[in-house]
Write a protein that holds these residues in place. Structure first.
Motif, short mmCIF file in Angstrom:
data_model
loop_
_atom_site.label_atom_id
_atom_site.label_comp_id
_atom_site.label_asym_id
_atom_site.label_seq_id
_atom_site.Cartn_x
_atom_site.Cartn_y
_atom_site.Cartn_z
N UNK A 109 -3.30 7.21 -0.79
CA UNK A 109 -2.87 5.96 -1.40
C UNK A 109 -2.77 6.24 -2.89
N UNK A 110 -1.57 6.04 -3.46
CA UNK A 110 -1.35 6.40 -4.86
C UNK A 110 -1.32 5.20 -5.80
N UNK A 111 -1.44 3.98 -5.26
CA UNK A 111 -1.35 2.82 -6.15
C UNK A 111 -2.63 1.99 -6.22
N UNK A 112 -3.77 2.60 -5.88
CA UNK A 112 -5.05 1.97 -6.19
C UNK A 112 -5.37 2.28 -7.64
N UNK A 113 -6.15 1.42 -8.31
CA UNK A 113 -6.57 1.78 -9.67
C UNK A 113 -7.52 2.99 -9.62
N UNK A 114 -7.54 3.80 -10.68
CA UNK A 114 -8.48 4.93 -10.72
C UNK A 114 -9.92 4.43 -10.52
N UNK A 115 -10.74 5.31 -9.92
CA UNK A 115 -12.12 4.93 -9.63
C UNK A 115 -13.05 6.02 -10.15
N UNK A 121 -8.31 13.60 -6.90
CA UNK A 121 -8.98 12.83 -5.87
C UNK A 121 -10.31 13.48 -5.54
N UNK A 122 -11.29 12.67 -5.20
CA UNK A 122 -12.55 13.15 -4.66
C UNK A 122 -12.49 12.88 -3.16
N UNK A 123 -12.81 13.89 -2.35
CA UNK A 123 -12.71 13.72 -0.90
C UNK A 123 -13.96 14.26 -0.20
N UNK A 124 -14.54 13.43 0.65
CA UNK A 124 -15.73 13.82 1.42
C UNK A 124 -15.28 14.52 2.70
N UNK A 125 -14.78 15.75 2.53
CA UNK A 125 -14.20 16.49 3.65
C UNK A 125 -14.82 17.88 3.79
N UNK A 156 0.87 -1.18 0.00
CA UNK A 156 0.00 0.00 0.00
C UNK A 156 0.91 1.23 0.00
N UNK A 157 0.93 1.95 -1.11
CA UNK A 157 1.84 3.07 -1.29
C UNK A 157 1.14 4.37 -0.89
N UNK A 158 1.45 4.85 0.33
CA UNK A 158 0.85 6.07 0.86
C UNK A 158 1.90 7.17 0.78
N UNK A 159 1.57 8.25 0.06
CA UNK A 159 2.50 9.34 -0.18
C UNK A 159 1.90 10.67 0.27
N UNK A 160 2.79 11.64 0.44
CA UNK A 160 2.39 13.01 0.77
C UNK A 160 2.37 13.85 -0.50
N UNK A 161 1.35 14.66 -0.61
CA UNK A 161 1.25 15.61 -1.71
C UNK A 161 0.68 16.93 -1.22
N UNK A 162 0.87 17.96 -2.01
CA UNK A 162 0.34 19.28 -1.69
C UNK A 162 -0.86 19.58 -2.58
N UNK A 185 -19.15 9.17 -10.28
CA UNK A 185 -20.01 10.01 -11.12
C UNK A 185 -19.24 10.39 -12.37
N UNK A 186 -19.22 11.68 -12.72
CA UNK A 186 -18.51 12.11 -13.93
C UNK A 186 -17.01 12.34 -13.71
N UNK A 187 -16.51 12.03 -12.52
CA UNK A 187 -15.12 12.35 -12.14
C UNK A 187 -14.31 11.08 -11.95
N UNK A 188 -13.06 11.08 -12.46
CA UNK A 188 -12.17 9.94 -12.27
C UNK A 188 -11.19 10.28 -11.14
N UNK A 189 -11.35 9.58 -10.02
CA UNK A 189 -10.47 9.77 -8.87
C UNK A 189 -9.26 8.86 -9.04
N UNK A 190 -8.05 9.43 -8.96
CA UNK A 190 -6.83 8.68 -9.23
C UNK A 190 -6.09 8.24 -7.98
N UNK A 191 -6.38 8.88 -6.84
CA UNK A 191 -5.75 8.50 -5.57
C UNK A 191 -6.82 8.55 -4.48
N UNK A 192 -6.54 7.85 -3.36
CA UNK A 192 -7.45 7.85 -2.22
C UNK A 192 -6.85 8.70 -1.11
N UNK A 193 -7.39 9.89 -0.92
CA UNK A 193 -6.95 10.77 0.16
C UNK A 193 -7.44 10.16 1.47
N UNK A 194 -6.55 10.08 2.48
CA UNK A 194 -6.90 9.36 3.70
C UNK A 194 -7.08 10.29 4.89
#
Length: 124
Positions: A81-87, A60-64, A24-30, A90-99
């Motif tokens: 998480x940056x190594x999940x497949x895109x999801x 990413x889509x985030x419920x925050x 599970x590849x968890x990375x930091x981004x800005x 709705x009309x948006x492609x989320x590429x990472x899972x913000x945790x």
């Protein structure tokens, strides 16, 4: 009895080995940009996050929305998480899972370092 992922009384998940954790590849981004996501079933923001030269900018889509205003998110470092497949959401492609973690009311509190680290730094 089943527990929700956000239930603080839930017992720990089944044991895994260290190699499984490393997969599970968890990375930091800005966060570079935040947009409303009115098409989402639950109130969400669309985020553009810079993970540095190795990964680049991802969406990413985030419920925050309960705890975070769009303008306060820009420039903030977050973990994802940056190594999940895109999801498709709705009309948006989320590429990472913000945790994050659920607070006592169930609102998501973002997981981020307490000091700045380079974009792309990996959790270990």
């Amino acid at each position: 009895m089943t527990h929700k992922l956000s239930d603080p009384t839930a017992p720990p998940a089944p044991a895994i080995d260290f190699d499984q954790f490393l997969s599970v590849d968890i990375r930091i981004g800005t966060i570079l940009a935040v947009e409303p996501f009115p098409e989402a079933r639950k109130p969400s923001w669309k985020l553009r996050i810079d993970f540095g030269p190795g990964i680049g900018v991802r969406k990413s889509s985030a419920q925050i929305t309960d705890l975070y205003e769009a303008e306060a998110l820009v420039g903030r470092q977050v973990a994802a998480v940056v190594n999940f497949p895109p999801r498709q959401i709705g009309p948006f492609m989320s590429e990472v899972l913000t945790v994050g973690f659920a607070d006592e009311k169930g609102a998501v509190v973002l997981f981020s370092p307490d000091r700045p680290v380079p974009n792309g730094a990996r959790l270990f």
